[in-house]
Write a protein that holds these residues in place. Structure first.
Motif, PDB file in Angstrom:
ATOM      1  N   MET A 198       0.833  -1.201   0.000  1.00  0.00           N
ATOM      2  CA  MET A 198       0.000   0.000   0.000  1.00  0.00           C
ATOM      3  C   MET A 198       0.870   1.254   0.000  1.00  0.00           C
ATOM      4  SD  MET A 198      -2.886  -0.892   2.831  1.00  0.00           S
ATOM      5  CE  MET A 198      -3.430   0.811   2.780  1.00  0.00           C
ATOM      6  N   ALA A 199       0.397   2.273  -0.719  1.00  0.00           N
ATOM      7  CA  ALA A 199       1.049   3.583  -0.630  1.00  0.00           C
ATOM      8  C   ALA A 199       0.415   4.327   0.540  1.00  0.00           C
ATOM      9  CB  ALA A 199       0.862   4.369  -1.920  1.00  0.00           C
ATOM     10  N   GLY A 200       1.188   5.030   1.310  1.00  0.00           N
ATOM     11  CA  GLY A 200       0.629   5.780   2.423  1.00  0.00           C
ATOM     12  C   GLY A 200       1.540   5.771   3.614  1.00  0.00           C
ATOM     13  N   VAL A 201       0.960   5.861   4.799  1.00  0.00           N
ATOM     14  CA  VAL A 201       1.755   5.970   6.008  1.00  0.00           C
ATOM     15  C   VAL A 201       2.387   4.648   6.370  1.00  0.00           C
ATOM     16  CG1 VAL A 201       0.356   7.851   6.877  1.00  0.00           C
ATOM     17  CG2 VAL A 201      -0.237   5.505   7.468  1.00  0.00           C
ATOM     18  N   GLY A 202       3.305   4.706   7.329  1.00  0.00           N
ATOM     19  CA  GLY A 202       3.916   3.496   7.836  1.00  0.00           C
ATOM     20  C   GLY A 202       5.240   3.178   7.181  1.00  0.00           C
ATOM     21  N   PRO A 203       5.824   2.062   7.578  1.00  0.00           N
ATOM     22  CA  PRO A 203       7.173   1.708   7.125  1.00  0.00           C
ATOM     23  C   PRO A 203       7.181   1.050   5.746  1.00  0.00           C
ATOM     24  CG  PRO A 203       6.385   0.064   8.639  1.00  0.00           C
ATOM     25  CD  PRO A 203       5.321   1.125   8.582  1.00  0.00           C
ATOM     26  N   ASP A 204       6.309   1.508   4.849  1.00  0.00           N
ATOM     27  CA  ASP A 204       6.279   0.964   3.502  1.00  0.00           C
ATOM     28  C   ASP A 204       7.045   1.856   2.540  1.00  0.00           C
ATOM     29  OD1 ASP A 204       3.131   2.272   2.237  1.00  0.00           O
ATOM     30  OD2 ASP A 204       4.433   3.014   3.817  1.00  0.00           O
ATOM     31  N   ASP A 205       7.864   2.748   3.068  1.00  0.00           N
ATOM     32  CA  ASP A 205       8.727   3.602   2.256  1.00  0.00           C
ATOM     33  C   ASP A 205       7.919   4.422   1.262  1.00  0.00           C
ATOM     34  OD1 ASP A 205      11.127   4.701   1.406  1.00  0.00           O
ATOM     35  OD2 ASP A 205      11.472   3.156  -0.096  1.00  0.00           O
ATOM     36  N   SER A 206       6.918   5.143   1.759  1.00  0.00           N
ATOM     37  CA  SER A 206       6.036   5.901   0.875  1.00  0.00           C
ATOM     38  C   SER A 206       6.761   7.013   0.129  1.00  0.00           C
ATOM     39  CB  SER A 206       4.877   6.492   1.671  1.00  0.00           C
ATOM     40  OG  SER A 206       5.346   7.341   2.701  1.00  0.00           O
ATOM     41  N   TYR A 207       7.916   7.436   0.619  1.00  0.00           N
ATOM     42  CA  TYR A 207       8.687   8.451  -0.106  1.00  0.00           C
ATOM     43  C   TYR A 207       9.691   7.836  -1.066  1.00  0.00           C
ATOM     44  CZ  TYR A 207       6.751  11.511   3.483  1.00  0.00           C
ATOM     45  OH  TYR A 207       5.894  12.190   4.315  1.00  0.00           O
ATOM     46  N   HIS A 208       9.810   6.511  -1.051  1.00  0.00           N
ATOM     47  CA  HIS A 208      10.665   5.761  -1.981  1.00  0.00           C
ATOM     48  C   HIS A 208      12.154   5.964  -1.742  1.00  0.00           C
ATOM     49  CE1 HIS A 208       7.147   4.636  -4.396  1.00  0.00           C
ATOM     50  NE2 HIS A 208       6.748   5.872  -4.222  1.00  0.00           N
ATOM     51  N   LEU A 209      12.528   6.532  -0.636  1.00  0.00           N
ATOM     52  CA  LEU A 209      13.942   6.772  -0.379  1.00  0.00           C
ATOM     53  C   LEU A 209      14.705   5.460  -0.216  1.00  0.00           C
ATOM     54  CD1 LEU A 209      16.101   8.914   0.077  1.00  0.00           C
ATOM     55  CD2 LEU A 209      15.497   8.934   2.494  1.00  0.00           C
ATOM     56  N   LEU A 210      14.136   4.517   0.504  1.00  0.00           N
ATOM     57  CA  LEU A 210      14.791   3.223   0.664  1.00  0.00           C
ATOM     58  C   LEU A 210      14.665   2.379  -0.598  1.00  0.00           C
ATOM     59  CD1 LEU A 210      13.740   2.199   4.295  1.00  0.00           C
ATOM     60  CD2 LEU A 210      15.761   3.457   3.543  1.00  0.00           C
ATOM     61  N   GLY A 211      13.555   2.510  -1.298  1.00  0.00           N
ATOM     62  CA  GLY A 211      13.323   1.704  -2.488  1.00  0.00           C
ATOM     63  C   GLY A 211      14.332   1.957  -3.588  1.00  0.00           C
ATOM     64  N   TYR A 212      14.886   3.162  -3.650  1.00  0.00           N
ATOM     65  CA  TYR A 212      15.885   3.498  -4.658  1.00  0.00           C
ATOM     66  C   TYR A 212      17.307   3.197  -4.193  1.00  0.00           C
ATOM     67  CZ  TYR A 212      12.189   6.001  -7.160  1.00  0.00           C
ATOM     68  OH  TYR A 212      11.047   6.333  -7.837  1.00  0.00           O
ATOM     69  N   ALA A 213      17.449   2.762  -2.940  1.00  0.00           N
ATOM     70  CA  ALA A 213      18.775   2.484  -2.394  1.00  0.00           C
ATOM     71  C   ALA A 213      19.219   1.072  -2.750  1.00  0.00           C
ATOM     72  CB  ALA A 213      18.759   2.667  -0.877  1.00  0.00           C
ATOM     73  N   LEU A 214      20.466   0.765  -2.433  1.00  0.00           N
ATOM     74  CA  LEU A 214      21.009  -0.573  -2.657  1.00  0.00           C
ATOM     75  C   LEU A 214      20.701  -1.465  -1.449  1.00  0.00           C
ATOM     76  CD1 LEU A 214      24.484   0.109  -4.301  1.00  0.00           C
ATOM     77  CD2 LEU A 214      22.484  -0.929  -5.361  1.00  0.00           C
ATOM     78  N   GLY A 215      19.432  -1.794  -1.291  1.00  0.00           N
ATOM     79  CA  GLY A 215      19.057  -2.709  -0.231  1.00  0.00           C
ATOM     80  C   GLY A 215      19.132  -2.134   1.165  1.00  0.00           C
ATOM     81  N   GLY A 216      18.984  -0.845   1.321  1.00  0.00           N
ATOM     82  CA  GLY A 216      19.091  -0.230   2.635  1.00  0.00           C
ATOM     83  C   GLY A 216      17.861  -0.466   3.487  1.00  0.00           C
ATOM     84  N   SER A 217      18.010  -0.253   4.780  1.00  0.00           N
ATOM     85  CA  SER A 217      16.904  -0.390   5.729  1.00  0.00           C
ATOM     86  C   SER A 217      17.111   0.589   6.879  1.00  0.00           C
ATOM     87  CB  SER A 217      16.813  -1.817   6.266  1.00  0.00           C
ATOM     88  OG  SER A 217      17.958  -2.135   7.043  1.00  0.00           O
ATOM     89  N   TYR A 218      16.023   0.879   7.605  1.00  0.00           N
ATOM     90  CA  TYR A 218      16.119   1.814   8.723  1.00  0.00           C
ATOM     91  C   TYR A 218      17.014   1.295   9.845  1.00  0.00           C
ATOM     92  CZ  TYR A 218      12.260   4.528   6.724  1.00  0.00           C
ATOM     93  OH  TYR A 218      11.471   5.293   5.909  1.00  0.00           O
ATOM     94  N   ASP A 219      17.102  -0.021   9.975  1.00  0.00           N
ATOM     95  CA  ASP A 219      17.863  -0.596  11.080  1.00  0.00           C
ATOM     96  C   ASP A 219      19.149  -1.282  10.621  1.00  0.00           C
ATOM     97  OD1 ASP A 219      16.691  -2.687   9.744  1.00  0.00           O
ATOM     98  OD2 ASP A 219      15.866  -3.666  11.516  1.00  0.00           O
ATOM     99  N   GLN A 220      19.677  -0.885   9.473  1.00  0.00           N
ATOM    100  CA  GLN A 220      20.868  -1.545   8.943  1.00  0.00           C
ATOM    101  C   GLN A 220      22.088  -1.297   9.830  1.00  0.00           C
ATOM    102  OE1 GLN A 220      21.391   0.359   5.092  1.00  0.00           O
ATOM    103  NE2 GLN A 220      22.972   1.683   5.925  1.00  0.00           N
ATOM    104  N   ALA A 221      23.032  -2.236   9.777  1.00  0.00           N
ATOM    105  CA  ALA A 221      24.289  -2.090  10.504  1.00  0.00           C
ATOM    106  C   ALA A 221      25.188  -1.095   9.787  1.00  0.00           C
ATOM    107  CB  ALA A 221      24.985  -3.443  10.605  1.00  0.00           C
ATOM    108  N   ALA A 222      26.127  -0.519  10.533  1.00  0.00           N
ATOM    109  CA  ALA A 222      27.058   0.450   9.960  1.00  0.00           C
ATOM    110  C   ALA A 222      28.067  -0.243   9.044  1.00  0.00           C
ATOM    111  CB  ALA A 222      27.788   1.194  11.069  1.00  0.00           C
ATOM    112  N   TYR A 223      28.564   0.501   8.060  1.00  0.00           N
ATOM    113  CA  TYR A 223      29.616   0.022   7.171  1.00  0.00           C
ATOM    114  C   TYR A 223      30.981   0.454   7.699  1.00  0.00           C
ATOM    115  CZ  TYR A 223      25.989  -0.852   3.636  1.00  0.00           C
ATOM    116  OH  TYR A 223      24.889  -1.314   2.960  1.00  0.00           O
ATOM    117  N   THR A 224      32.011  -0.246   7.281  1.00  0.00           N
ATOM    118  CA  THR A 224      33.371   0.180   7.613  1.00  0.00           C
ATOM    119  C   THR A 224      33.772   1.329   6.684  1.00  0.00           C
ATOM    120  OG1 THR A 224      34.438  -1.320   6.048  1.00  0.00           O
ATOM    121  CG2 THR A 224      33.946  -2.189   8.259  1.00  0.00           C
ATOM    122  N   ALA A 225      34.815   2.065   7.067  1.00  0.00           N
ATOM    123  CA  ALA A 225      35.318   3.148   6.223  1.00  0.00           C
ATOM    124  C   ALA A 225      35.795   2.612   4.876  1.00  0.00           C
ATOM    125  CB  ALA A 225      36.453   3.879   6.940  1.00  0.00           C
TER     126      ALA A 225
END
Length: 300
Positions: A198-225
């Motif tokens: 569904m489009a709308g509120v909640g963690p469905d990425d309604s702004y598409h910011l995560l959807g255009y990323a390389l598999g990112g998530s709100y709770d992802q682990a940090a990367y090394t330098a």
């Protein structure tokens, strides 16, 4: 009141009204594919005002979406600012963003492309509607511009002035909610959790910011330098040879030459990335192969 204090005040209001679930924060290290026209990335430093820098250093990159009949927004983290803007064709590069006179940055193969505007927040990435930093009047003054249909059009003041006006708008809107309205919005949120398409509120990425990323998530682990110094480069969305990639590092050295055929790529993590090699035995869903930065396969 400075921008950080103003935001903290709004956070308290949102939580106090039972709408805290409508606020998330995107990790600063979400990864994006660079455009082959701009393999060295983007030069945005001259466009980022001091009050914005102080805000994201303290607050981060908020995603505000509690629903109702008023738009929220998603702040773009650094790689999204440098490597993501959107026009009618789909996600493209911020280095291709025009200024209000429809002048475009000049691509630079051997150095980061110097941008004319920097998209820093959006309420609709697919239609490229959002807010960018750019010169206004005096060339030394950086202002917030409101953009529609791929171009900045209206000046909204400094970052602090823009944020204050946005908070005023949302606070006035929230003040009109009674308990029944808050419960209705929460039900819509919970439904979005259960039905992520569904489009709308909640963690469905309604702004598409995560959807255009390389598999990112709100709770992802940090990367090394070391991992953050490796950048996938791919074709533009509106043309080019899809499925062709290369890997470049922060010094501008190609670690994997551009032209390598992968159906999909994921970011490097701990020196290893997963890719789908383009061949008759693979599809868009896999199998995934683990590789090193030189393109060699990790066995076992």
């Amino acid at each position: 009141m400075n921008a950080v204090a103003r935001w903290r005040e709004f956070e308290r209001l949102l939580v106090g009204r039972g709408l805290g679930w409508g606020l998330r924060y995107t990790p600063a290290q979400i990864r994006y594919v660079r455009s082959v026209e701009h393999p060295q990335g983007a030069d945005l430093e001259h466009l980022l005002p001091a009050d914005y820098r102080a805000f994201v250093a303290e607050v981060g990159y908020p995603v505000l979406n509690y629903g109702g009949d008023i738009e929220g927004f998603a702040f773009l983290p650094p790689e999204a600012m440098a490597a993501l803007s959107v026009n009618q064709c789909g996600p493209e590069q911020s280095v291709d963003q025009c200024d209000p006179d429809f002048a475009f940055p000049r691509p630079a193969k051997d150095q980061p492309t110097r941008c004319l505007h920097a998209l820093f927040a959006s309420w609709d990435l697919p239609d490229y509607a959002g807010y960018s930093f750019g010169p206004a009047g005096d060339e030394d003054k950086i202002a917030v511009w409101i953009g529609y249909d791929g171009a900045p059009q209206d000046v909204a003041g400094t970052f602090t002035e823009w944020l204050d006006a946005e908070m005023d708008l949302h606070e006035q809107h929230i003040a009109e909610f009674d308990d029944a309205k808050v419960a209705e919005l929460r039900m819509a949120y919970d439904k979005a959790v259960d039905e992520p398409r569904m489009a709308g509120v909640g963690p469905d990425d309604s702004y598409h910011l995560l959807g255009y990323a390389l598999g990112g998530s709100y709770d992802q682990a940090a990367y090394t330098a070391e991992d953050l110094d490796l950048f996938w480069v791919g074709p533009g969305v509106c043309g080019g040879d899809h499925g062709v990639y290369g890997l470049i590092d922060g010094s501008g050295t190609w670690r994997i030459p551009y032209g390598t055929r992968f159906r999909a790529v994921r970011p490097f993590r701990d020196g290893v990335a997963e890719v789908i090699v383009a061949s008759k035995g693979t599809s868009d869903t896999g199998p995934w192969t683990r590789i090193r930065p030189d393109g060699s396969i990790v066995r076992g």
